[in-house]
Design a protein around this motif. Structure first.
Motif, short mmCIF file in Angstrom:
data_model
loop_
_atom_site.label_atom_id
_atom_site.label_comp_id
_atom_site.label_asym_id
_atom_site.label_seq_id
_atom_site.Cartn_x
_atom_site.Cartn_y
_atom_site.Cartn_z
N GLY A 151 -2.32 -0.84 -0.51
CA GLY A 151 -1.00 -1.27 -0.08
C GLY A 151 -0.23 -1.89 -1.23
N GLN A 189 0.95 -0.81 3.86
CA GLN A 189 -0.49 -0.78 3.63
C GLN A 189 -1.00 0.64 3.42
OE1 GLN A 189 -2.94 -3.45 6.08
NE2 GLN A 189 -1.06 -4.53 6.68
N ASN A 190 -0.15 1.51 2.87
CA ASN A 190 -0.61 2.82 2.41
C ASN A 190 -1.49 2.63 1.18
OD1 ASN A 190 2.14 3.06 3.71
ND2 ASN A 190 1.62 5.24 3.57
N TYR A 222 -1.11 -4.99 -2.14
CA TYR A 222 -1.07 -5.72 -0.88
C TYR A 222 -2.34 -6.55 -0.70
CZ TYR A 222 -0.57 -6.87 4.03
OH TYR A 222 -0.45 -7.55 5.21
#
Length: 259
Positions: A171, A220-221, A245
């Motif tokens: 992320g 949050q990829n 992230y």
């Protein structure tokens, strides 16, 4: 082979620029350039982007006075061009400030990408020799652990691109001081995506780092060297930050001053 230089003039005196170009050409340098247009709404900072990225340019020289380097809109545009240039050419790509006057430029007061510049006086007789000496040192490309680029397209807007240079992020978070994020997307590195799927998108984050508060968005990829986080920022932020992230209180964040 001649070393190639791109000269950006922040001043409007054609006579002075011609003298500088003639002086540098005496040292066997191939010099080309343009006059800077201070128009952020028109994304005019993009004008020489292709030359600095696609041509075999060995150095970027910026000619101007201490006063011009204190103008927020102008230095912001220069910062965006520097971001885009160093994304491809490396953070140690040679940038020279050729100063018009004798008033000292405080490099520490300039945005992030200009603090390691070399400053030479245009009125001095030795700046040409110093530039040639620097050009003939062994300059190896250096890149940070992240990728950072920026795109300015009229009718599309100003988009920042971030991601890891190696490894992966679970992320990404992107924040600004003083301006508003309006859109974000995920897609292949190096070009704005036509469509995007966002995982656990977040908006309105408040991030305090040092004496600055950032307004941030996040997704949050998973990101790797081939995938990037794209963020559209309205207007002209003083500072940006980005990082992988995390929900932890302690995380390594990258902070870039733009003006």
């Amino acid at each position: 082979m001649k070393k190639k230089i791109w000269l950006t003039s922040l001043e409007s005196s054609e006579t002075t620029i011609q003298k500088i170009m003639v002086s540098l050409k005496k040292y066997g340098l191939d010099v080309d350039g343009h006059f800077w247009e201070d128009d952020l709404e028109k994304m005019a900072w993009c004008t020489p982007r292709r030359e600095l990225l696609e041509r075999d340019i060995n150095m970027w020289i910026i000619y101007g006075s201490a006063e011009t380097f204190s103008k927020p809109s102008l230095i912001y545009g220069l910062s965006l061009l520097a971001v885009s240039t160093q994304a491809t050419r490396g953070t140690n790509f040679p940038i020279v400030i050729l100063q018009e006057d004798d008033v000292s430029i405080d490099l520490a007061s300039l945005p992030t990408f200009f603090r390691e510049c070399r400053v030479f006086q245009a009125s001095g007789a030795t700046y040409g020799a110093k530039i040639v000496a620097w050009l003939h040192t062994d300059i190896k490309q250096i890149f940070p652990p992240y990728r950072l680029d920026v795109y300015g397209i009229p009718q599309v807007g100003q988009w920042f691109e971030v991601g890891p240079r190696t490894g992966s992020w679970e992320g990404a978070i992107f924040g600004t001081v003083g301006e508003t994020i309006s859109l974000h997307a995920v897609g292949p590195a190096g070009r704005l995506p036509e469509k995007s799927i966002l995982n656990f998108s977040q908006k309105g984050l408040k991030i305090n780092l040092g004496d600055k508060e950032f307004d941030g968005w996040a997704v949050q990829n998973e990101f790797d060297e081939k995938t990037s986080y794209y963020v559209k920022v309205d207007s002209h932020p003083e500072t940006i930050m980005f990082c992988p992230y995390t929900q932890e209180d302690e995380a390594e964040a990258y902070i870039i001053d733009l003006k």
